[in-house]
Design a protein around this motif. Structure first.
Motif, PDB file in Angstrom:
ATOM      1  N   ALA A   1     -11.075   4.639  -6.871  1.00  0.00           N
ATOM      2  CA  ALA A   1     -10.226   3.475  -7.158  1.00  0.00           C
ATOM      3  C   ALA A   1      -8.785   3.751  -6.741  1.00  0.00           C
ATOM      4  O   ALA A   1      -8.115   2.881  -6.166  1.00  0.00           O
ATOM      5  CB  ALA A   1     -10.298   3.135  -8.645  1.00  0.00           C
ATOM      6  N   ARG A   2      -8.312   4.953  -7.038  1.00  0.00           N
ATOM      7  CA  ARG A   2      -6.953   5.320  -6.634  1.00  0.00           C
ATOM      8  C   ARG A   2      -6.824   5.296  -5.104  1.00  0.00           C
ATOM      9  O   ARG A   2      -5.826   4.812  -4.562  1.00  0.00           O
ATOM     10  CB  ARG A   2      -6.620   6.705  -7.180  1.00  0.00           C
ATOM     11  CG  ARG A   2      -5.228   7.194  -6.838  1.00  0.00           C
ATOM     12  CD  ARG A   2      -4.831   8.381  -7.683  1.00  0.00           C
ATOM     13  NE  ARG A   2      -5.715   9.522  -7.528  1.00  0.00           N
ATOM     14  CZ  ARG A   2      -6.577   9.939  -8.459  1.00  0.00           C
ATOM     15  NH1 ARG A   2      -6.684   9.299  -9.609  1.00  0.00           N
ATOM     16  NH2 ARG A   2      -7.335  10.992  -8.241  1.00  0.00           N
ATOM     17  N   LYS A   3      -7.833   5.788  -4.419  1.00  0.00           N
ATOM     18  CA  LYS A   3      -7.804   5.780  -2.957  1.00  0.00           C
ATOM     19  C   LYS A   3      -7.786   4.354  -2.421  1.00  0.00           C
ATOM     20  O   LYS A   3      -7.121   4.057  -1.414  1.00  0.00           O
ATOM     21  CB  LYS A   3      -9.023   6.533  -2.417  1.00  0.00           C
ATOM     22  CG  LYS A   3      -8.981   6.800  -0.927  1.00  0.00           C
ATOM     23  CD  LYS A   3      -7.850   7.735  -0.545  1.00  0.00           C
ATOM     24  CE  LYS A   3      -8.103   9.134  -1.044  1.00  0.00           C
ATOM     25  NZ  LYS A   3      -7.031  10.062  -0.566  1.00  0.00           N
ATOM     26  N   LEU A   4      -8.475   3.456  -3.093  1.00  0.00           N
ATOM     27  CA  LEU A   4      -8.489   2.055  -2.669  1.00  0.00           C
ATOM     28  C   LEU A   4      -7.095   1.438  -2.789  1.00  0.00           C
ATOM     29  O   LEU A   4      -6.680   0.655  -1.920  1.00  0.00           O
ATOM     30  CB  LEU A   4      -9.494   1.282  -3.536  1.00  0.00           C
ATOM     31  CG  LEU A   4     -10.163   0.040  -2.925  1.00  0.00           C
ATOM     32  CD1 LEU A   4     -10.804   0.359  -1.592  1.00  0.00           C
ATOM     33  CD2 LEU A   4     -11.205  -0.499  -3.903  1.00  0.00           C
ATOM     34  N   VAL A   5      -6.368   1.790  -3.835  1.00  0.00           N
ATOM     35  CA  VAL A   5      -4.991   1.321  -3.985  1.00  0.00           C
ATOM     36  C   VAL A   5      -4.125   1.856  -2.845  1.00  0.00           C
ATOM     37  O   VAL A   5      -3.296   1.134  -2.282  1.00  0.00           O
ATOM     38  CB  VAL A   5      -4.404   1.770  -5.343  1.00  0.00           C
ATOM     39  CG1 VAL A   5      -2.915   1.448  -5.428  1.00  0.00           C
ATOM     40  CG2 VAL A   5      -5.145   1.098  -6.483  1.00  0.00           C
ATOM     41  N   ILE A   6      -4.322   3.109  -2.490  1.00  0.00           N
ATOM     42  CA  ILE A   6      -3.544   3.713  -1.401  1.00  0.00           C
ATOM     43  C   ILE A   6      -3.866   3.028  -0.072  1.00  0.00           C
ATOM     44  O   ILE A   6      -2.969   2.759   0.736  1.00  0.00           O
ATOM     45  CB  ILE A   6      -3.839   5.224  -1.323  1.00  0.00           C
ATOM     46  CG1 ILE A   6      -3.286   5.919  -2.577  1.00  0.00           C
ATOM     47  CG2 ILE A   6      -3.236   5.838  -0.052  1.00  0.00           C
ATOM     48  CD1 ILE A   6      -3.720   7.367  -2.722  1.00  0.00           C
ATOM     49  N   TYR A   7      -5.143   2.721   0.165  1.00  0.00           N
ATOM     50  CA  TYR A   7      -5.510   1.993   1.384  1.00  0.00           C
ATOM     51  C   TYR A   7      -4.806   0.637   1.430  1.00  0.00           C
ATOM     52  O   TYR A   7      -4.264   0.238   2.464  1.00  0.00           O
ATOM     53  CB  TYR A   7      -7.027   1.771   1.435  1.00  0.00           C
ATOM     54  CG  TYR A   7      -7.856   3.004   1.698  1.00  0.00           C
ATOM     55  CD1 TYR A   7      -7.290   4.169   2.194  1.00  0.00           C
ATOM     56  CD2 TYR A   7      -9.221   3.005   1.440  1.00  0.00           C
ATOM     57  CE1 TYR A   7      -8.059   5.297   2.435  1.00  0.00           C
ATOM     58  CE2 TYR A   7     -10.003   4.136   1.676  1.00  0.00           C
ATOM     59  CZ  TYR A   7      -9.419   5.272   2.167  1.00  0.00           C
ATOM     60  OH  TYR A   7     -10.189   6.384   2.402  1.00  0.00           O
ATOM     61  N   ALA A   8      -4.828  -0.090   0.313  1.00  0.00           N
ATOM     62  CA  ALA A   8      -4.199  -1.411   0.266  1.00  0.00           C
ATOM     63  C   ALA A   8      -2.699  -1.305   0.529  1.00  0.00           C
ATOM     64  O   ALA A   8      -2.125  -2.100   1.289  1.00  0.00           O
ATOM     65  CB  ALA A   8      -4.455  -2.064  -1.096  1.00  0.00           C
ATOM     66  N   ASN A   9      -2.054  -0.317  -0.076  1.00  0.00           N
ATOM     67  CA  ASN A   9      -0.617  -0.114   0.123  1.00  0.00           C
ATOM     68  C   ASN A   9      -0.307   0.208   1.580  1.00  0.00           C
ATOM     69  O   ASN A   9       0.663  -0.300   2.166  1.00  0.00           O
ATOM     70  CB  ASN A   9      -0.132   1.017  -0.788  1.00  0.00           C
ATOM     71  CG  ASN A   9       1.372   1.155  -0.799  1.00  0.00           C
ATOM     72  OD1 ASN A   9       2.101   0.216  -1.091  1.00  0.00           O
ATOM     73  ND2 ASN A   9       1.858   2.344  -0.458  1.00  0.00           N
ATOM     74  N   THR A  10      -1.137   1.030   2.198  1.00  0.00           N
ATOM     75  CA  THR A  10      -0.922   1.447   3.585  1.00  0.00           C
ATOM     76  C   THR A  10      -1.100   0.287   4.558  1.00  0.00           C
ATOM     77  O   THR A  10      -0.305   0.094   5.482  1.00  0.00           O
ATOM     78  CB  THR A  10      -1.893   2.592   3.955  1.00  0.00           C
ATOM     79  OG1 THR A  10      -1.688   3.678   3.052  1.00  0.00           O
ATOM     80  CG2 THR A  10      -1.669   3.057   5.376  1.00  0.00           C
ATOM     81  N   VAL A  11      -2.157  -0.500   4.343  1.00  0.00           N
ATOM     82  CA  VAL A  11      -2.420  -1.646   5.221  1.00  0.00           C
ATOM     83  C   VAL A  11      -1.259  -2.632   5.196  1.00  0.00           C
ATOM     84  O   VAL A  11      -0.811  -3.131   6.244  1.00  0.00           O
ATOM     85  CB  VAL A  11      -3.739  -2.332   4.797  1.00  0.00           C
ATOM     86  CG1 VAL A  11      -3.814  -3.747   5.337  1.00  0.00           C
ATOM     87  CG2 VAL A  11      -4.935  -1.537   5.276  1.00  0.00           C
ATOM     88  N   LEU A  12      -0.738  -2.918   3.995  1.00  0.00           N
ATOM     89  CA  LEU A  12       0.376  -3.867   3.888  1.00  0.00           C
ATOM     90  C   LEU A  12       1.662  -3.274   4.441  1.00  0.00           C
ATOM     91  O   LEU A  12       2.494  -3.998   4.997  1.00  0.00           O
ATOM     92  CB  LEU A  12       0.560  -4.290   2.435  1.00  0.00           C
ATOM     93  CG  LEU A  12      -0.582  -5.116   1.839  1.00  0.00           C
ATOM     94  CD1 LEU A  12      -0.304  -5.442   0.375  1.00  0.00           C
ATOM     95  CD2 LEU A  12      -0.816  -6.396   2.630  1.00  0.00           C
ATOM     96  N   ALA A  13       1.844  -1.973   4.307  1.00  0.00           N
ATOM     97  CA  ALA A  13       3.048  -1.331   4.847  1.00  0.00           C
ATOM     98  C   ALA A  13       3.038  -1.352   6.374  1.00  0.00           C
ATOM     99  O   ALA A  13       4.074  -1.594   7.015  1.00  0.00           O
ATOM    100  CB  ALA A  13       3.149   0.109   4.346  1.00  0.00           C
ATOM    101  N   ARG A  14       1.872  -1.116   6.964  1.00  0.00           N
ATOM    102  CA  ARG A  14       1.764  -1.098   8.425  1.00  0.00           C
ATOM    103  C   ARG A  14       1.704  -2.498   9.018  1.00  0.00           C
ATOM    104  O   ARG A  14       2.084  -2.701  10.175  1.00  0.00           O
ATOM    105  CB  ARG A  14       0.512  -0.311   8.828  1.00  0.00           C
ATOM    106  CG  ARG A  14       0.576   1.180   8.504  1.00  0.00           C
ATOM    107  CD  ARG A  14      -0.751   1.852   8.804  1.00  0.00           C
ATOM    108  NE  ARG A  14      -0.689   3.292   8.551  1.00  0.00           N
ATOM    109  CZ  ARG A  14      -1.747   4.095   8.597  1.00  0.00           C
ATOM    110  NH1 ARG A  14      -2.951   3.599   8.882  1.00  0.00           N
ATOM    111  NH2 ARG A  14      -1.613   5.385   8.355  1.00  0.00           N
ATOM    112  N   GLY A  15       1.182  -3.441   8.256  1.00  0.00           N
ATOM    113  CA  GLY A  15       1.062  -4.803   8.753  1.00  0.00           C
ATOM    114  C   GLY A  15      -0.054  -4.991   9.748  1.00  0.00           C
ATOM    115  O   GLY A  15      -0.064  -5.970  10.499  1.00  0.00           O
TER     116      GLY A  15
END
Length: 317
Positions: free
Chosen positions: A293-307
């Motif tokens: 679950a924590r990794k999923l949050v990190i993926y979501a944060n990364t995707v939005l940061a990179r656009g």
């Protein structure tokens, strides 16, 4: 603004009334928690040259007065109850009443240097819709639990009809919420980026979008902590305690955990590999799922940061 030029006030919020204190002033006031009271509050704040107002989060009763104060130009600090009680313990204040709490909040606000930007006004109605959906899901879960113990056929039919009705309502409200989100181009783009991640469907993406609008502007550690999925150390001297998650945004964490479960078993290759690796290392099932679950949050944060949409090869392991 420096502390020396900041005059802070504190408000203890109840359903029907607001108890008010100004830091450094012994006088206390009370107004109704309604538009007439808000106007009186603003006049009072301006008369005492207050620039910063602190309130304790009360589950929604503070929402209207916060909006009114911000519209009137005041810097508003919404404190968590844990912060206020911790401050009370720090100054050895054991007594508790609405008047005392107002003064306590005023003092705490005067020492509070971290001011956050006012939240995007578009999210208030979206949050209300999402909360209604989450409450409907909780009702469905309760009915399913009760159904397990029902033997009477007629009663079972009633339970099943209620569950079907609530599921239909849930689907309709999710569709309504997605339509409302897609009325804003920037939010629609963020929604599409989130759903590009394997195992994050529309329901989970909506939770990310509304419950954590900061995503994409946080470090991975900050994102995990806000979701309540960061393991905190518990060491002292030679004692090495177990790491535990704590705090964070409970409703978001529940949504992320619900997505991580099937993701770690079937839908996301990176989560499957992480889950299996942790089990092989002797970690319990729940610890491994929390890590997913924590990794999923990190993926979501990364995707939005990179656009850019998520791709398995670009995932952070």
């Amino acid at each position: 603004m420096s502390k020396t030029t900041t005059i802070a006030a504190g408000i203890d919020v109840a359903k029907a009334k607001l108890d008010i204190a100004v830091h450094g002033c012994n006088e206390r006031w009370q107004v109704v928690n309604a538009p007439a009271g808000f106007r009186e509050l603003v006049r009072l704040m301006r008369r005492h040259k207050v620039t910063r107002v602190g309130l304790e989060a009360t589950g929604g009763y503070e929402r209207d007065v916060v909006a009114h104060l911000r519209e009137a130009g005041f810097a508003v600090v919404v404190l968590q109850p844990l912060q206020v009680r911790a401050f009370a313990r720090f100054i050895l204040c054991r007594a508790k009443s609405d008047r005392i709490d107002a003064g306590l909040i005023a003092t705490c606000t005067s020492q509070h240097d971290r001011l956050h930007e006012a939240p995007d006004a578009r999210f208030a109605p979206l949050t209300d819709l999402l909360t209604f959906i989450e409450q409907t899901e909780e009702d469905i879960a309760r009915l399913k639990t009760r159904l397990e113990h029902v033997r009477d056929a007629a009663v079972r039919d009633i339970f099943l009809a209620d569950i079907a009705r609530l599921k239909e309502r849930r689907a309709a409200m999710i569709a309504k919420l997605v339509t409302a989100v897609r009325e804003h181009d920037d939010l629609a783009r963020r929604l599409d980026l989130l759903t590009s991640i394997d195992t994050i469907a529309t329901r989970t993406a909506i939770a990310f979008l509304i419950r954590m609008p900061e995503l994409g502007r946080l470090s991975r550690e900050q994102a995990a902590a806000l979701a309540g999925l960061a393991p905190f150390v518990h060491d002292s001297g030679k004692h090495k305690g177990e790491r535990h998650i704590a705090g964070g945004r409970a409703r978001l964490r529940k949504s992320v955990y619900a997505a991580a479960l099937p993701g770690a078993f079937r839908w996301n290759k990176q989560l499957i590999a992480l889950y299996q690796r942790l089990l092989a290392a002797g970690k319990p099932h729940k610890v491994a799922l929390v890590a997913c679950a924590r990794k999923l949050v990190i993926y979501a944060n990364t995707v939005l940061a990179r656009g850019t949409p998520w791709t398995p090869s670009a995932a952070i392991v």
